[in-house]
Design a protein around this motif. Structure first.
Motif, mmCIF file in Angstrom:
data_model
loop_
_atom_site.group_PDB
_atom_site.id
_atom_site.type_symbol
_atom_site.label_atom_id
_atom_site.label_comp_id
_atom_site.label_asym_id
_atom_site.label_seq_id
_atom_site.Cartn_x
_atom_site.Cartn_y
_atom_site.Cartn_z
ATOM 1 N N PHE A 60 -1.530 49.684 26.385
ATOM 2 C CA PHE A 60 -2.489 49.446 25.720
ATOM 3 C C PHE A 60 -1.901 49.662 24.044
ATOM 4 C CE2 PHE A 60 -6.448 51.269 23.696
ATOM 5 C CZ PHE A 60 -7.046 50.540 23.660
ATOM 6 N N LEU A 61 -1.071 50.578 24.083
ATOM 7 C CA LEU A 61 -0.545 50.873 22.690
ATOM 8 C C LEU A 61 0.196 49.936 22.269
ATOM 9 C CD1 LEU A 61 0.488 54.561 22.830
ATOM 10 C CD2 LEU A 61 -1.531 53.483 21.871
ATOM 11 N N THR A 119 -9.688 50.244 26.651
ATOM 12 C CA THR A 119 -8.852 49.470 27.259
ATOM 13 C C THR A 119 -9.100 47.788 26.543
ATOM 14 O OG1 THR A 119 -8.179 48.536 29.419
ATOM 15 C CG2 THR A 119 -10.480 49.347 29.214
ATOM 16 N N LEU A 120 -8.261 47.043 26.870
ATOM 17 C CA LEU A 120 -8.410 45.569 26.861
ATOM 18 C C LEU A 120 -8.611 44.812 28.379
ATOM 19 C CD1 LEU A 120 -6.040 44.745 23.937
ATOM 20 C CD2 LEU A 120 -8.500 45.051 23.904
ATOM 21 N N ASN A 121 -8.559 45.736 29.304
ATOM 22 C CA ASN A 121 -8.824 45.176 30.497
ATOM 23 C C ASN A 121 -10.311 45.193 31.089
ATOM 24 O OD1 ASN A 121 -9.045 45.293 33.539
ATOM 25 N ND2 ASN A 121 -6.705 45.469 33.707
ATOM 26 N N PRO A 122 -10.789 44.096 31.167
ATOM 27 C CA PRO A 122 -12.201 43.839 31.668
ATOM 28 C C PRO A 122 -12.712 44.970 32.743
ATOM 29 C CG PRO A 122 -11.353 41.796 31.393
ATOM 30 C CD PRO A 122 -10.197 42.573 31.577
ATOM 31 N N GLN A 123 -11.694 44.891 33.868
ATOM 32 C CA GLN A 123 -12.274 45.873 35.059
ATOM 33 C C GLN A 123 -12.502 47.309 34.366
ATOM 34 O OE1 GLN A 123 -9.707 43.329 35.292
ATOM 35 N NE2 GLN A 123 -11.515 41.970 36.107
ATOM 36 N N THR A 124 -11.220 47.602 33.952
ATOM 37 C CA THR A 124 -11.410 48.980 33.364
ATOM 38 C C THR A 124 -12.474 49.378 32.267
ATOM 39 O OG1 THR A 124 -8.802 49.048 33.593
ATOM 40 C CG2 THR A 124 -9.692 50.960 32.604
ATOM 41 N N ASP A 162 6.054 52.118 17.802
ATOM 42 C CA ASP A 162 5.915 50.649 17.518
ATOM 43 C C ASP A 162 4.986 50.358 16.244
ATOM 44 O OD1 ASP A 162 7.623 50.212 19.775
ATOM 45 O OD2 ASP A 162 5.969 50.265 21.083
ATOM 46 N N GLY A 163 5.343 50.909 15.065
ATOM 47 C CA GLY A 163 4.233 50.846 14.040
ATOM 48 C C GLY A 163 2.957 51.278 14.092
ATOM 49 N N LEU A 164 2.623 52.226 15.135
ATOM 50 C CA LEU A 164 1.371 52.790 15.144
ATOM 51 C C LEU A 164 1.501 54.241 14.961
ATOM 52 C CD1 LEU A 164 0.078 51.437 18.701
ATOM 53 C CD2 LEU A 164 -0.609 50.756 16.564
ATOM 54 N N GLU A 165 0.335 54.595 14.213
ATOM 55 C CA GLU A 165 0.399 56.017 14.190
ATOM 56 C C GLU A 165 -0.761 56.509 15.316
ATOM 57 O OE1 GLU A 165 -0.764 58.182 10.028
ATOM 58 O OE2 GLU A 165 -2.774 58.362 11.482
ATOM 59 N N VAL A 166 -0.410 57.437 16.198
ATOM 60 C CA VAL A 166 -0.969 57.552 17.415
ATOM 61 C C VAL A 166 -1.101 59.048 17.399
ATOM 62 C CG1 VAL A 166 -1.132 57.634 19.733
ATOM 63 C CG2 VAL A 166 0.031 55.803 18.639
ATOM 64 N N THR A 167 -2.458 59.663 17.296
ATOM 65 C CA THR A 167 -3.069 60.930 17.521
ATOM 66 C C THR A 167 -3.629 61.416 18.894
ATOM 67 O OG1 THR A 167 -3.454 60.937 15.147
ATOM 68 C CG2 THR A 167 -4.344 62.736 16.327
ATOM 69 N N TRP A 168 -3.003 62.273 19.439
ATOM 70 C CA TRP A 168 -3.464 62.825 20.645
ATOM 71 C C TRP A 168 -4.568 63.889 20.403
ATOM 72 C CZ3 TRP A 168 -5.488 62.265 25.148
ATOM 73 C CH2 TRP A 168 -5.479 63.034 26.002
ATOM 74 N N LEU A 191 -1.381 43.403 18.028
ATOM 75 C CA LEU A 191 -2.718 42.932 17.243
ATOM 76 C C LEU A 191 -2.798 43.309 15.769
ATOM 77 C CD1 LEU A 191 -5.517 43.543 20.128
ATOM 78 C CD2 LEU A 191 -4.367 41.152 19.353
ATOM 79 N N GLY A 192 -1.636 44.069 15.458
ATOM 80 C CA GLY A 192 -1.676 44.562 13.993
ATOM 81 C C GLY A 192 -2.507 45.836 13.827
ATOM 82 N N VAL A 193 -2.946 46.318 14.763
ATOM 83 C CA VAL A 193 -3.448 47.853 14.483
ATOM 84 C C VAL A 193 -2.556 48.700 13.919
ATOM 85 C CG1 VAL A 193 -4.606 49.773 15.777
ATOM 86 C CG2 VAL A 193 -5.341 47.547 16.341
ATOM 87 N N LYS A 194 -2.806 49.663 13.161
ATOM 88 C CA LYS A 194 -1.994 50.633 12.478
ATOM 89 C C LYS A 194 -2.430 51.960 13.162
ATOM 90 C CE LYS A 194 0.207 47.542 10.074
ATOM 91 N NZ LYS A 194 1.599 46.962 10.704
ATOM 92 N N ARG A 195 -3.553 52.409 13.368
ATOM 93 C CA ARG A 195 -3.807 53.865 13.538
ATOM 94 C C ARG A 195 -4.636 53.863 14.913
ATOM 95 N NH1 ARG A 195 -7.150 56.662 9.713
ATOM 96 N NH2 ARG A 195 -6.732 58.520 10.677
ATOM 97 N N VAL A 196 -4.235 54.586 15.809
ATOM 98 C CA VAL A 196 -4.938 54.842 17.372
ATOM 99 C C VAL A 196 -5.237 56.510 17.365
ATOM 100 C CG1 VAL A 196 -4.711 54.360 19.801
ATOM 101 C CG2 VAL A 196 -3.704 52.943 18.120
#
Length: 246
Positions: free
Chosen positions: A164-165, A118-123, A209-215, A171-176
């Motif tokens: 998060f995605l 996450t980018l949330n400091p509390q989480t 959204d331009g991301l390759e997302v693998t579960w 931010l320009g991330v391509k793979r998650v």
């Protein structure tokens, strides 16, 4: 095993994060002997021989109880891998806490995977044990290599996945990679309205959204690896928790 997807060099010792789901807690205690000040790693020659025999194309610096950036001889080990295994790409799987401070070494890898739920400091504090989130924007700006983000999904961040995605895409991330914890049988409703564009090792892959997302599901995946543990044990079990204890 005729080959393997990759070969892990595993580090153990004190860490700069305190994840309650740390895989090291599930690994036999003797495999987690600190090796942060040992060069080359114990069992190195056997590891090199097996990587060559299986013609493995990628060596990963990662950890059971610590982060690879905390290894005292990180740069020297990169040199050693280049010398002993010139056919292999080298990657790092890190929590990113030290990546900016060590950016010159970071950029000597061929690619990187940052564990970031996450980018949330509390989480982040609930999941990583400290509230300070690595500055992913600055890491990506300074990076000269591809950076993938890997995110454990649990009750603390499952409702943040869509946001998060979007943040990662901006931010320009391509793979998650979104990862279910090993042994966690809860059925998270991840990307319920999305249709996979393909599967990798039995895991669905989406384009968002331009991301390759693998579960990723460790319990069902068909991936394979060899693993050099901190005490020199060489295991061919993809799941670290199934490595044999001496």
């Amino acid at each position: 095993m005729d080959t393997a997807d990759f070969a892990n060099i595993l580090f153990a010792g004190p860490c700069n994060r305190f994840c309650p789901f740390c895989i090291g807690k599930e690994v036999a205690e003797n495999l987690n002997a600190s090796n942060l000040s040992i060069f080359p790693p114990l069992g190195w020659q056997a590891f090199v021989a097996e990587v060559k025999r299986l013609q493995i194309g990628e060596v990963v610096f990662t950890g059971t109880t610590t982060d690879p950036h905390l290894y005292r001889y990180e740069a020297q080990l990169i040199d050693l891998v280049r010398a002993d295994l010139p056919q292999a790409k080298i990657s790092i799987h890190t929590n990113g806490a030290l990546s900016l401070k060590k950016i010159k070494i970071f950029n000597r890898y061929d690619r990187a995977c940052i564990s970031l739920p996450t980018l949330n400091p509390q989480t982040y504090a609930r999941m990583m044990g400290v509230p300070k989130v690595p500055d992913l924007r600055r890491i990506i700006e300074a990076s000269e290599i591809p950076v993938k983000v890997s995110s454990i999904i649990n009750e603390h961040n499952v409702d943040e996945v869509d946001l998060f995605l979007k943040q990662l895409s901006a931010l320009g991330v391509k793979r998650v990679v979104l990862r279910r914890l090993f042994g966690d049988l809860r059925q998270w409703k991840i990307l319920p309205d999305r249709v996979p564009v393909r599967y990798y090792r039995k895991n669905p892959v989406y384009e968002i959204d331009g991301l390759e997302v693998t579960w990723w599901n460790f319990d069902e995946t068909a991936s394979s690896s060899i693993n050099l543990f901190a005490d020199g044990t060489l295991s061919k079990e993809y799941l670290l928790v199934r490595a044999p204890a001496r």
